[in-house]
Design a protein around this motif. Structure first.
Motif, PDB file in Angstrom:
ATOM      1  N   GLN A  73     -54.982-112.960  57.616  1.00 32.01           N
ATOM      2  CA  GLN A  73     -53.775-112.800  57.981  1.00 32.01           C
ATOM      3  C   GLN A  73     -52.869-112.349  58.014  1.00 32.01           C
ATOM      4  O   GLN A  73     -52.527-111.844  56.456  1.00 32.01           O
ATOM      5  N   GLY A  74     -51.778-111.389  58.308  1.00 28.35           N
ATOM      6  CA  GLY A  74     -51.048-110.894  58.112  1.00 28.35           C
ATOM      7  C   GLY A  74     -50.836-109.136  58.198  1.00 28.35           C
ATOM      8  O   GLY A  74     -50.244-108.187  57.740  1.00 28.35           O
ATOM      9  N   ARG A  75     -52.228-109.102  58.450  1.00 28.15           N
ATOM     10  CA  ARG A  75     -51.911-107.399  59.204  1.00 28.15           C
ATOM     11  C   ARG A  75     -52.471-106.937  60.157  1.00 28.15           C
ATOM     12  O   ARG A  75     -52.295-107.723  61.758  1.00 28.15           O
ATOM     13  N   TYR A  76     -51.287-106.179  60.178  1.00 26.57           N
ATOM     14  CA  TYR A  76     -51.188-105.139  61.523  1.00 26.57           C
ATOM     15  C   TYR A  76     -51.976-104.508  61.916  1.00 26.57           C
ATOM     16  O   TYR A  76     -51.747-102.906  60.524  1.00 26.57           O
ATOM     17  N   ILE A  77     -51.618-103.299  63.508  1.00 24.05           N
ATOM     18  CA  ILE A  77     -51.586-101.566  63.182  1.00 24.05           C
ATOM     19  C   ILE A  77     -50.889-101.359  64.167  1.00 24.05           C
ATOM     20  O   ILE A  77     -50.197-101.763  65.457  1.00 24.05           O
ATOM     21  N   PHE A  78     -49.960-100.197  63.163  1.00 23.21           N
ATOM     22  CA  PHE A  78     -48.678 -99.519  63.922  1.00 23.21           C
ATOM     23  C   PHE A  78     -49.501 -98.338  64.593  1.00 23.21           C
ATOM     24  O   PHE A  78     -50.149 -97.554  63.421  1.00 23.21           O
ATOM     25  N   HIS A  79     -49.639 -98.478  66.090  1.00 22.90           N
ATOM     26  CA  HIS A  79     -49.924 -96.723  66.367  1.00 22.90           C
ATOM     27  C   HIS A  79     -48.847 -95.728  67.139  1.00 22.90           C
ATOM     28  O   HIS A  79     -48.358 -96.127  68.179  1.00 22.90           O
ATOM     29  N   PRO A  80     -48.039 -95.125  66.295  1.00 22.82           N
ATOM     30  CA  PRO A  80     -47.226 -94.216  66.591  1.00 22.82           C
ATOM     31  C   PRO A  80     -47.516 -92.820  67.806  1.00 22.82           C
ATOM     32  O   PRO A  80     -48.260 -92.742  67.626  1.00 22.82           O
ATOM     33  N   HIS A  81     -46.814 -92.524  69.099  1.00 20.29           N
ATOM     34  CA  HIS A  81     -47.171 -92.432  69.890  1.00 20.29           C
ATOM     35  C   HIS A  81     -47.017 -90.286  69.587  1.00 20.29           C
ATOM     36  O   HIS A  81     -47.293 -89.701  70.349  1.00 20.29           O
ATOM     37  N   LYS A  82     -45.748 -90.778  68.767  1.00 22.27           N
ATOM     38  CA  LYS A  82     -45.196 -88.880  68.588  1.00 22.27           C
ATOM     39  C   LYS A  82     -44.670 -88.793  67.371  1.00 22.27           C
ATOM     40  O   LYS A  82     -44.287 -90.665  66.957  1.00 22.27           O
ATOM     41  N   ALA A  83     -43.596 -88.028  67.307  1.00 24.44           N
ATOM     42  CA  ALA A  83     -43.301 -87.999  65.220  1.00 24.44           C
ATOM     43  C   ALA A  83     -41.981 -87.964  66.257  1.00 24.44           C
ATOM     44  O   ALA A  83     -41.231 -87.485  66.735  1.00 24.44           O
ATOM     45  N   GLU A  84     -41.319 -89.235  64.954  1.00 25.44           N
ATOM     46  CA  GLU A  84     -40.063 -89.474  65.246  1.00 25.44           C
ATOM     47  C   GLU A  84     -39.830 -90.543  64.415  1.00 25.44           C
ATOM     48  O   GLU A  84     -40.696 -91.062  63.796  1.00 25.44           O
ATOM     49  N   LYS A  85     -38.218 -90.637  64.275  1.00 25.71           N
ATOM     50  CA  LYS A  85     -37.621 -92.221  63.140  1.00 25.71           C
ATOM     51  C   LYS A  85     -38.529 -93.103  64.466  1.00 25.71           C
ATOM     52  O   LYS A  85     -37.722 -93.396  65.418  1.00 25.71           O
ATOM     53  N   VAL A  86     -39.013 -94.067  63.744  1.00 24.15           N
ATOM     54  CA  VAL A  86     -39.202 -95.280  64.417  1.00 24.15           C
ATOM     55  C   VAL A  86     -38.665 -96.770  63.148  1.00 24.15           C
ATOM     56  O   VAL A  86     -39.682 -97.318  62.126  1.00 24.15           O
ATOM     57  N   GLN A  87     -37.604 -97.682  63.945  1.00 17.97           N
ATOM     58  CA  GLN A  87     -37.686 -98.442  62.926  1.00 17.97           C
ATOM     59  C   GLN A  87     -38.459 -99.635  63.861  1.00 17.97           C
ATOM     60  O   GLN A  87     -38.788-100.217  64.639  1.00 17.97           O
ATOM     61  N   LEU A  88     -39.419-100.018  62.260  1.00 18.43           N
ATOM     62  CA  LEU A  88     -40.061-101.073  63.342  1.00 18.43           C
ATOM     63  C   LEU A  88     -39.255-102.635  62.307  1.00 18.43           C
ATOM     64  O   LEU A  88     -39.066-103.275  61.268  1.00 18.43           O
ATOM     65  N   LEU A  89     -38.985-104.327  63.587  1.00 16.59           N
ATOM     66  CA  LEU A  89     -37.955-104.711  63.372  1.00 16.59           C
ATOM     67  C   LEU A  89     -39.241-105.881  63.128  1.00 16.59           C
ATOM     68  O   LEU A  89     -39.616-106.255  64.453  1.00 16.59           O
ATOM     69  N   ILE A  90     -39.607-106.025  62.017  1.00 17.01           N
ATOM     70  CA  ILE A  90     -39.844-107.740  61.884  1.00 17.01           C
ATOM     71  C   ILE A  90     -39.571-108.563  62.493  1.00 17.01           C
ATOM     72  O   ILE A  90     -38.595-109.704  61.820  1.00 17.01           O
ATOM     73  N   GLN A  91     -40.161-109.983  63.600  1.00 19.01           N
ATOM     74  CA  GLN A  91     -38.906-111.033  64.378  1.00 19.01           C
ATOM     75  C   GLN A  91     -40.138-112.095  64.066  1.00 19.01           C
ATOM     76  O   GLN A  91     -41.243-112.302  64.620  1.00 19.01           O
ATOM     77  N   THR A  92     -39.966-113.544  64.060  1.00 13.85           N
ATOM     78  CA  THR A  92     -40.022-114.532  64.530  1.00 13.85           C
ATOM     79  C   THR A  92     -39.248-115.326  65.129  1.00 13.85           C
ATOM     80  O   THR A  92     -38.077-115.399  65.925  1.00 13.85           O
ATOM     81  N   ARG A  93     -40.071-116.885  66.071  1.00 15.73           N
ATOM     82  CA  ARG A  93     -39.461-117.704  66.050  1.00 15.73           C
ATOM     83  C   ARG A  93     -39.814-118.746  65.992  1.00 15.73           C
ATOM     84  O   ARG A  93     -40.649-119.496  65.698  1.00 15.73           O
ATOM     85  N   LEU A 106     -39.425 -95.824  59.112  1.00 17.57           N
ATOM     86  CA  LEU A 106     -40.793 -95.246  59.213  1.00 17.57           C
ATOM     87  C   LEU A 106     -40.172 -93.628  59.611  1.00 17.57           C
ATOM     88  O   LEU A 106     -39.820 -93.215  61.230  1.00 17.57           O
ATOM     89  N   GLU A 107     -40.915 -92.683  59.289  1.00 16.40           N
ATOM     90  CA  GLU A 107     -40.498 -91.577  59.607  1.00 16.40           C
ATOM     91  C   GLU A 107     -41.828 -90.629  60.101  1.00 16.40           C
ATOM     92  O   GLU A 107     -42.467 -89.686  59.386  1.00 16.40           O
ATOM     93  N   VAL A 108     -42.508 -90.487  61.778  1.00 16.59           N
ATOM     94  CA  VAL A 108     -43.372 -90.528  61.483  1.00 16.59           C
ATOM     95  C   VAL A 108     -43.431 -88.749  61.932  1.00 16.59           C
ATOM     96  O   VAL A 108     -42.915 -88.043  62.200  1.00 16.59           O
ATOM     97  N   GLU A 109     -44.736 -88.397  61.168  1.00 14.73           N
ATOM     98  CA  GLU A 109     -44.709 -87.507  61.060  1.00 14.73           C
ATOM     99  C   GLU A 109     -45.761 -86.655  62.467  1.00 14.73           C
ATOM    100  O   GLU A 109     -46.815 -87.387  62.924  1.00 14.73           O
TER     101      GLU A 109
END
Length: 216
Positions: A73-93, A106-109
């Protein structure tokens, strides 16, 4: 009576949630860098929040983010499609309320330009003839330990040598029987070259890479 008590208790609970700091710790696993086109394992550690309905607010055109069901539990996969800055905003409800519990910029290279590797030797190095003839198909890899297991295929390349200066086009990434026969005829101290090897990396970029070896 129970309903009257439930409302202030829920309001108190929501207030405590909103004020809890830090709410989540987000960490890349195995690498300090995110690369375009590559699955990046991420740990989301949420000690103050005990439920598991967590998601990431990220533009689907930029990246994917999903639970890694093969890991704890707590493990995730982040798969960026292209090189750019991406802000991951983790949310719950909770009930009908949505809370941001952590974020990571993240600065995706771009995927690094791969190199031709034969018996752990690259461009400009000396190599034994038997190591060359034992290497099929032509091996290419990114010069990064985290990316070593990412499969990269050579779509085509050109072969030439000191005694065969005119480049020969080879489709695919294999050292064909004809190419192996030519390699065996190259004298000690002479060179062979694999040029314009065409490789498409996971981010969709096409690369033309070359390597020259001195035979000993």
């Amino acid at each position: 009576m129970k309903r009257i008590l439930w409302i202030p208790l829920m309001l108190l609970f929501l207030g405590q949630l909103a004020n809890a700091q830090p709410k989540a710790r987000i960490q890349l696993l195995g690498t300090h860098t995110a690369f375009a086109g590559v699955d990046i394992p991420i740990m989301v550690d949420i000690k103050e929040v005990k439920w598991v309905e967590v998601w990431c607010d990220v533009n689907a055109d930029s990246a994917l983010f999903y639970r890694d069901t093969t890991q704890p539990q707590g493990r995730y996969i982040f798969h960026p499609h292209k090189a750019e800055k991406v802000q991951l905003l983790i949310q719950t409800r909770v009930m009908q309320d949505t809370f941001g519990i952590g974020s990571l910029l993240l600065e995706v290279e771009p995927f690094p330009t791969p190199l031709i590797h034969i018996n752990q030797r690259t461009d400009g190095q000396a190599i034994r003839r038997q190591d060359l003839t034992a290497s099929t198909p032509l091996h290419v890899a990114a010069n990064n330990p985290f990316l070593d297991n990412i499969p990269l295929l050579v779509e085509s390349y050109y072969y030439s040598s000191s005694i065969q200066p005119e480049p020969i086009l080879v489709e695919g990434g294999n050292l064909t029987p004809d190419i192996l026969s030519m390699i065996r005829k190259v004298p000690i101290g002479q060179t062979i070259t694999f040029s314009n090897a065409k490789v498409t990396t996971p981010d969709g970029a096409e690369h033309l890479i070359s390597a020259t070896y001195k035979v000993f």
